[in-house]
Scaffold this motif. Structure first.
Motif, mmCIF file in Angstrom:
data_model
loop_
_atom_site.group_PDB
_atom_site.id
_atom_site.type_symbol
_atom_site.label_atom_id
_atom_site.label_comp_id
_atom_site.label_asym_id
_atom_site.label_seq_id
_atom_site.Cartn_x
_atom_site.Cartn_y
_atom_site.Cartn_z
ATOM 1 N N GLU A 85 0.851 -1.185 0.000
ATOM 2 C CA GLU A 85 0.000 0.000 0.000
ATOM 3 C C GLU A 85 0.886 1.233 0.000
ATOM 4 O OE1 GLU A 85 -3.733 -0.032 2.652
ATOM 5 O OE2 GLU A 85 -2.349 -1.432 3.629
ATOM 6 N N LEU A 86 0.573 2.181 -0.860
ATOM 7 C CA LEU A 86 1.260 3.463 -0.833
ATOM 8 C C LEU A 86 0.851 4.203 0.432
ATOM 9 C CD1 LEU A 86 0.794 4.520 -4.557
ATOM 10 C CD2 LEU A 86 2.844 3.548 -3.482
ATOM 11 N N ALA A 87 1.752 5.008 0.971
ATOM 12 C CA ALA A 87 1.497 5.710 2.233
ATOM 13 C C ALA A 87 0.169 6.473 2.195
ATOM 14 C CB ALA A 87 2.652 6.652 2.547
ATOM 15 N N ALA A 88 -0.092 7.168 1.104
ATOM 16 C CA ALA A 88 -1.305 7.984 0.993
ATOM 17 C C ALA A 88 -2.585 7.152 0.939
ATOM 18 C CB ALA A 88 -1.219 8.872 -0.242
ATOM 19 N N ASP A 89 -2.466 5.866 0.614
ATOM 20 C CA ASP A 89 -3.640 5.005 0.471
ATOM 21 C C ASP A 89 -3.967 4.204 1.725
ATOM 22 O OD1 ASP A 89 -3.775 5.881 -2.137
ATOM 23 O OD2 ASP A 89 -2.727 4.133 -2.939
ATOM 24 N N ILE A 90 -3.139 4.298 2.750
ATOM 25 C CA ILE A 90 -3.348 3.483 3.955
ATOM 26 C C ILE A 90 -4.512 4.040 4.764
ATOM 27 C CG2 ILE A 90 -2.342 2.780 6.169
ATOM 28 C CD1 ILE A 90 0.367 2.635 4.694
ATOM 29 N N ASP A 91 -5.448 3.167 5.101
ATOM 30 C CA ASP A 91 -6.585 3.494 5.944
ATOM 31 C C ASP A 91 -6.119 3.363 7.397
ATOM 32 O OD1 ASP A 91 -8.893 3.448 7.531
ATOM 33 O OD2 ASP A 91 -10.054 2.345 6.033
ATOM 34 N N VAL A 92 -5.809 4.488 8.031
ATOM 35 C CA VAL A 92 -5.240 4.485 9.379
ATOM 36 C C VAL A 92 -6.220 3.878 10.389
ATOM 37 C CG1 VAL A 92 -4.383 5.979 11.248
ATOM 38 C CG2 VAL A 92 -3.694 6.405 8.881
ATOM 39 N N ILE A 93 -7.492 4.165 10.255
ATOM 40 C CA ILE A 93 -8.489 3.618 11.182
ATOM 41 C C ILE A 93 -8.501 2.091 11.087
ATOM 42 C CG2 ILE A 93 -10.958 3.481 11.692
ATOM 43 C CD1 ILE A 93 -11.095 6.473 10.799
ATOM 44 N N ARG A 94 -8.486 1.567 9.868
ATOM 45 C CA ARG A 94 -8.464 0.113 9.695
ATOM 46 C C ARG A 94 -7.162 -0.489 10.227
ATOM 47 N NH1 ARG A 94 -7.797 -1.949 4.102
ATOM 48 N NH2 ARG A 94 -6.086 -3.190 4.831
ATOM 49 N N ALA A 95 -6.038 0.199 9.986
ATOM 50 C CA ALA A 95 -4.749 -0.301 10.482
ATOM 51 C C ALA A 95 -4.744 -0.348 12.010
ATOM 52 C CB ALA A 95 -3.603 0.566 9.961
ATOM 53 N N ARG A 96 -5.300 0.667 12.653
ATOM 54 C CA ARG A 96 -5.376 0.667 14.126
ATOM 55 C C ARG A 96 -6.291 -0.453 14.618
ATOM 56 N NH1 ARG A 96 -5.401 6.972 14.339
ATOM 57 N NH2 ARG A 96 -3.206 7.349 14.782
ATOM 58 N N SER A 97 -7.380 -0.678 13.915
ATOM 59 C CA SER A 97 -8.287 -1.767 14.268
ATOM 60 C C SER A 97 -7.589 -3.125 14.114
ATOM 61 C CB SER A 97 -9.532 -1.707 13.379
ATOM 62 O OG SER A 97 -10.374 -2.797 13.636
ATOM 63 N N ASP A 98 -6.832 -3.289 13.030
ATOM 64 C CA ASP A 98 -6.074 -4.524 12.812
ATOM 65 C C ASP A 98 -5.037 -4.722 13.908
ATOM 66 O OD1 ASP A 98 -7.535 -4.859 10.489
ATOM 67 O OD2 ASP A 98 -5.896 -4.279 9.146
ATOM 68 N N LEU A 129 0.940 1.612 9.931
ATOM 69 C CA LEU A 129 0.826 2.857 10.673
ATOM 70 C C LEU A 129 2.102 3.693 10.561
ATOM 71 C CD1 LEU A 129 -1.087 1.556 13.797
ATOM 72 C CD2 LEU A 129 -1.957 3.151 12.063
ATOM 73 N N LYS A 130 3.239 3.021 10.612
ATOM 74 C CA LYS A 130 4.526 3.708 10.475
ATOM 75 C C LYS A 130 4.628 4.396 9.110
ATOM 76 C CE LYS A 130 9.464 2.602 10.333
ATOM 77 N NZ LYS A 130 10.438 1.508 10.471
ATOM 78 N N VAL A 131 4.280 3.688 8.059
ATOM 79 C CA VAL A 131 4.359 4.241 6.700
ATOM 80 C C VAL A 131 3.386 5.407 6.544
ATOM 81 C CG1 VAL A 131 3.917 3.736 4.261
ATOM 82 C CG2 VAL A 131 5.234 2.129 5.633
ATOM 83 N N ALA A 132 2.214 5.299 7.161
ATOM 84 C CA ALA A 132 1.218 6.362 7.063
ATOM 85 C C ALA A 132 1.566 7.567 7.930
ATOM 86 C CB ALA A 132 -0.160 5.822 7.466
ATOM 87 N N GLY A 133 2.579 7.419 8.796
ATOM 88 C CA GLY A 133 2.975 8.517 9.672
ATOM 89 C C GLY A 133 2.037 8.683 10.854
ATOM 90 N N ALA A 134 1.341 7.595 11.234
ATOM 91 C CA ALA A 134 0.382 7.645 12.329
ATOM 92 C C ALA A 134 0.956 6.914 13.550
ATOM 93 C CB ALA A 134 -0.930 6.979 11.912
ATOM 94 N N SER A 135 0.501 7.293 14.717
ATOM 95 C CA SER A 135 0.943 6.624 15.939
ATOM 96 C C SER A 135 0.092 5.380 16.181
ATOM 97 C CB SER A 135 0.848 7.563 17.124
ATOM 98 O OG SER A 135 -0.510 7.936 17.330
ATOM 99 N N GLU A 136 0.647 4.492 16.988
ATOM 100 C CA GLU A 136 -0.070 3.269 17.352
ATOM 101 C C GLU A 136 -1.170 3.635 18.313
ATOM 102 O OE1 GLU A 136 2.420 0.029 18.677
ATOM 103 O OE2 GLU A 136 3.988 0.712 17.366
#
Length: 136
Positions: A85-98, A129-136
């Protein structure tokens, strides 16, 4: 502007994610990260879960990759990723849920195989999350 010296393709089992010209590719191999520059020796590398970086030094893009292979030959890099997944395409909410789901799974009594799968899912969610620049 001169054309970049390396042709990069990122493929998953579902689609061609990206095709572009770049100056370098930094890839997460099972033996650590490696950088491919112009005129790199031919090779095939097994990929790990990690951050794929590509572009020019001053304009680097990122993608989250989860395993696969990378082929380097004749100034062409082809990434055959299990998932990407490209960084801009990552669904941060879904990644946090996963991430939360994997952590909950690891709290349960699991077979060895289930434990390994949950650990891999945890690693993949943290990477996204790291690639998207989001925190855990």
């Amino acid at each position: 502007m001169a054309e970049s010296p390396i042709r990069l393709q990122i493929l998953t089992p579902q689609r061609l994610l990206m095709e572009t010209q770049v100056d370098s590719v930094i890839s997460p191999s099972v033996n650590g990260y490696l950088e491919v520059l112009k005129d790199h020796a031919p090779m095939v590398v097994a990929l790990d879960v990690g951050v794929l970086q590509f572009g020019a030094r001053e304009d680097r893009r990122k993608a989250a990759v989860s395993g696969g292979m990378m082929l380097v030959r004749d100034n062409q890099v082809t990434v055959f990723a299990d998932s990407a997944e490209l960084a801009a395409d990552i669904d941060v909410i879904r990644a946090r849920s996963d991430l939360q789901g994997a952590r909950e799974q690891l709290r349960n009594r699991l077979s060895r195989l289930e434990q390994q799968r949950a650990e891999l899912e945890l690693k993949k969610a943290i990477n996204r999350l790291k690639v998207a620049g989001a925190s855990e």
